[in-house]
Design an enzyme around this catalytic site. Structure first.
Site, PDB file in Angstrom:
ATOM      1  N   LYS A 160      33.659  23.874  74.155  1.00  0.00           N
ATOM      2  CA  LYS A 160      33.852  24.366  75.528  1.00  0.00           C
ATOM      3  C   LYS A 160      35.333  24.396  75.854  1.00  0.00           C
ATOM      4  O   LYS A 160      36.166  23.850  75.149  1.00  0.00           O
ATOM      5  CB  LYS A 160      33.139  23.455  76.550  1.00  0.00           C
ATOM      6  CG  LYS A 160      31.668  23.235  76.303  1.00  0.00           C
ATOM      7  CD  LYS A 160      30.853  24.471  76.501  1.00  0.00           C
ATOM      8  CE  LYS A 160      29.382  24.169  76.206  1.00  0.00           C
ATOM      9  NZ  LYS A 160      28.646  25.278  75.723  1.00  0.00           N
TER      10      LYS A 160
ATOM     11  N   SER B 249      27.776  30.495  73.836  1.00  0.00           N
ATOM     12  CA  SER B 249      28.358  29.919  75.051  1.00  0.00           C
ATOM     13  C   SER B 249      29.851  30.177  75.178  1.00  0.00           C
ATOM     14  O   SER B 249      30.390  30.139  76.276  1.00  0.00           O
ATOM     15  CB  SER B 249      28.091  28.418  75.121  1.00  0.00           C
ATOM     16  OG  SER B 249      28.874  27.720  74.179  1.00  0.00           O
TER      17      SER B 249
END
Length: 180
Positions: free
Chosen positions: A87, A37
Site C-alpha cells: 500500500k 489494489s
C-alpha cells in the site's frame, strides 16, 4: 594431498549462500506484486497476465522519520500476519486523516505515534487503513524502490499515484501535526 578444483569451487560457492541470504533478508530483496489494489502503479492493464516484480529496501524503516507520504511499502497484514500487503503511505504519526469510504467508523482520525495510514491506489479493490485503521510501523517489511520486471516498466517511479494522482499534492485531505 590436494583438494580437486571442482570441490574447491563448490565449497567456495557454498560460502556465499549465507551472505546472499543475509543481503536479501536485511538489505534489498525482490518481491512479486499480485492483485489489483495498487493498479495502475503496479500490474497496470488487463491485456497481460504478468505481475510486477519490485525491488524492496528492508533496512532503516522502523524510525518514524524513515518513511514519508507517498512511499509505497510492504507490511504484514494486521488481521493476518502471514499475508504481506502493498500500500501507499498517506498519513504519518500525528496527521489527521479523512478516511475515503464508509467502512471506517469516523469522519476524521488522528494517526497515533509510530503508526501509518496506508491506502491502495485502486480504492475499489483495496483493503487498507479505511478498513482496519492505522498500522504500526513495526509491521513494515520494506519500502518499494523501483519496478524491475517487466523490463518495459523497469525503473518506473512508484512515488506517483494514490490520493496524489487524484487530487494533486496540495489537495490531499491530510493535516500535519504542525498544522493543527
Amino acid at each position: 594431498m590436494s583438494i580437486p578444483s571442482g570441490i574447491k569451487t563448490t565449497l567456495l560457492t557454498l560460502t556465499w549462500f549465507p551472505v546472499l541470504y543475509s543481503f536479501s533478508s536485511h538489505v534489498f530483496s525482490p518481491y512479486q506484486i499480485s492483485g489489483f489494489s495498487m493498479t495502475p502503479t503496479f500490474n497496470p492493464g488487463t491485456e497481460t497476465t504478468t505481475k510486477d516484480i519490485v525491488l524492496v529496501r528492508k533496512y532503516n524503516l522502523k524510525k518514524p522519520e524513515s518513511l514519508k507520504r507517498g512511499d509505497v511499502i510492504l507490511f504484514r497484514s494486521p488481521s493476518d500476519p502471514e499475508k504481506v500487503l502493498t500500500k501507499r503511505v498517506v498519513g504519518l504519526q500525528g496527521d489527521t486523516v479523512k478516511p475515503k469510504h464508509p467502512p471506517y467508523p469516523k469522519d476524521e482520525t488522528r494517526v497515533p505515534r509510530n503508526h501509518l495510514w496506508v491506502e491502495g491506489d485502486n480504492s475499489f479493490h483495496s483493503v487498507d487503513s479505511n478498513n482496519f485503521g492505522s498500522i504500526s510501523q513495526g509491521l513494515v517489511v520494506g519500502k518499494v524502490v523501483t519496478v524491475i520486471w517487466p523490463l518495459s516498466r523497469f525503473g518506473t517511479d512508484v512515488s506517483k499515484g494514490g490520493r496524489d494522482a487524484r487530487k494533486g499534492y496540495g489537495d490531499i485531505p491530510v493535516k500535519s501535526i504542525g498544522d493543527i
